[in-house]
Design an enzyme around this catalytic site. Structure first.
Site, mmCIF file in Angstrom:
data_model
loop_
_atom_site.group_PDB
_atom_site.id
_atom_site.type_symbol
_atom_site.label_atom_id
_atom_site.label_comp_id
_atom_site.label_asym_id
_atom_site.label_seq_id
_atom_site.Cartn_x
_atom_site.Cartn_y
_atom_site.Cartn_z
ATOM 1 N N VAL A 102 44.167 24.512 -30.184
ATOM 2 C CA VAL A 102 42.866 24.825 -30.752
ATOM 3 C C VAL A 102 41.829 24.041 -29.958
ATOM 4 O O VAL A 102 42.003 22.848 -29.703
ATOM 5 C CB VAL A 102 42.797 24.435 -32.244
ATOM 6 C CG1 VAL A 102 41.442 24.829 -32.835
ATOM 7 C CG2 VAL A 102 43.934 25.067 -33.034
ATOM 8 N N CYS A 103 40.769 24.720 -29.551
ATOM 9 C CA CYS A 103 39.647 24.058 -28.891
ATOM 10 C C CYS A 103 40.132 23.286 -27.649
ATOM 11 O O CYS A 103 40.871 23.814 -26.828
ATOM 12 C CB CYS A 103 38.945 23.157 -29.906
ATOM 13 S SG CYS A 103 37.299 22.600 -29.451
ATOM 14 N N THR A 104 39.779 22.015 -27.536
ATOM 15 C CA THR A 104 40.153 21.236 -26.346
ATOM 16 C C THR A 104 41.611 20.805 -26.359
ATOM 17 O O THR A 104 42.052 20.091 -25.448
ATOM 18 C CB THR A 104 39.254 19.995 -26.207
ATOM 19 O OG1 THR A 104 39.270 19.266 -27.437
ATOM 20 C CG2 THR A 104 37.823 20.391 -25.877
#
Length: 323
Positions: free
Chosen positions: A106-108
């Site tokens: 998720v995300c970074t």
């Protein structure tokens, strides 16, 4: 049915919503599908000690990453601590991913995966603000900045924060079926609507707001009247500029040409009507400025790789109570 083991990696500086959003999806999906225990969620950190998220929230893991058993889904959330991950954490992620049936970030959280060599030669995404950094640091990764989530083989990556919920719902649909995913989406008061290739922003969020009031008014007019004549000549008339001056000024201040902006607004308007109403395809095409169903079909296939009828079938929630 044997529970699918979901292991969530925790570390200092993790984004708490990257953790709790997908966890709520997996934790509630089994019950929603009438299969309690379909997923067994375990949070784990290096050494098993508590971590503090980037918001200051303290998280107490269930286990030490060194003691994690079989893994069906390895979930790597993002956060400040993901951009330059600890070497021991990367090594452990690499080892766990090697025996997991699938891996999601998720995300970074894509950064530790890339650091571990798991994204080499693969297509991936991350939060729009970090796509350039991911591509620069890991040139062997094909970074796509547009979609909210990307699946390449057994590895799935998602965009910023709430996109982790979209990805988790997509995986639940894959495991337990669409009805289960719809039920848990309703329970969490989110919508099982967003295809993975949907853009990370709406057209209005992706574009800049024009500095000059006449151009801002034109932007607002376009959004409120997608069915109108939105040619450069007509829009220039509304801003009291020559067509050539208007087109140049609009592109400079908004960041996209008038035509591209209009195209995005009309596509969004049509998507919302397909998702939220029973209006027919011809009526939607007319009300969104496409003129003909065929023109709208071409726009959908080009942007979303699905014609309007297929888009509605896949991404419109079922009527309440219908499964």
């Amino acid at each position: 049915m044997r529970a699918r083991s979901v292991v969530v990696v925790l570390y200092e500086g993790v984004q708490s919503l990257d953790v709790t959003g997908p966890v709520e999806v997996f934790a509630g999906a089994g019950a929603a599908a009438g299969q309690p225990g379909a997923y067994r969620v375990t949070t784990a950190s290096l050494g098993g000690g508590p971590v503090r998220g980037c918001s200051g929230l303290r998280l107490l893991p269930d286990a030490d990453l060194a003691d994690v058993g079989p893994v069906h889904t390895l979930l790597v959330p993002g956060g400040e601590g993901a951009e330059r991950p600890d070497g021991a954490l990367v090594a452990r992620i690499r080892e766990l991913a090697g025996r997991a049936e699938r891996v999601m970030s998720v995300c970074t959280g894509a950064f530790p995966l890339a650091e571990a060599g798991l994204l080499a030669g693969r297509r991936a995404t991350t939060h729009w603000a970090y796509c350039e950094a991911l591509a620069r640091r890991f040139p062997d990764v094909e970074v796509d900045p547009d979609p909210i989530h990307v699946r390449d083989g057994h590895i799935a990556t998602s965009a910023g924060v709430t996109a982790g919920i979209d990805l988790a719902l997509a995986l639940v649909e894959e495991d337990l079926g669409r009805d289960a995913a719809l039920l848990i989406a309703r329970h969490l008061v989110v919508f099982l609507r967003r295809p993975g290739n949907q853009a990370q922003f709406s057209t209005q969020l992706a574009a800049q707001v024009a500095a000059r009031q006449p151009l801002r008014e034109v932007q607002r007019w376009i959004v409120e009247h997608p069915e109108a004549d939105l040619s450069v000549e007509a829009l220039a008339g509304r801003s009291a500029l020559s067509p050539r001056h208007f087109a140049r000024a609009f592109a400079a201040e908004v960041g996209v040409t008038p035509g591209r902006y209009v195209e995005g607004v009309r596509l969004e308007a049509a998507r919302r009507l397909l998702e939220d109403t029973d209006d027919g395809i011809e009526e939607i095409a007319r009300s969104c400025g496409y003129g003909t169903p065929e023109a709208m079909r071409r726009a959908f296939v080009r942007a979303l790789a699905a014609p309007p009828t297929e888009y509605r079938r896949r991404f419109r929630p079922s009527p309440a109570g219908g499964h």
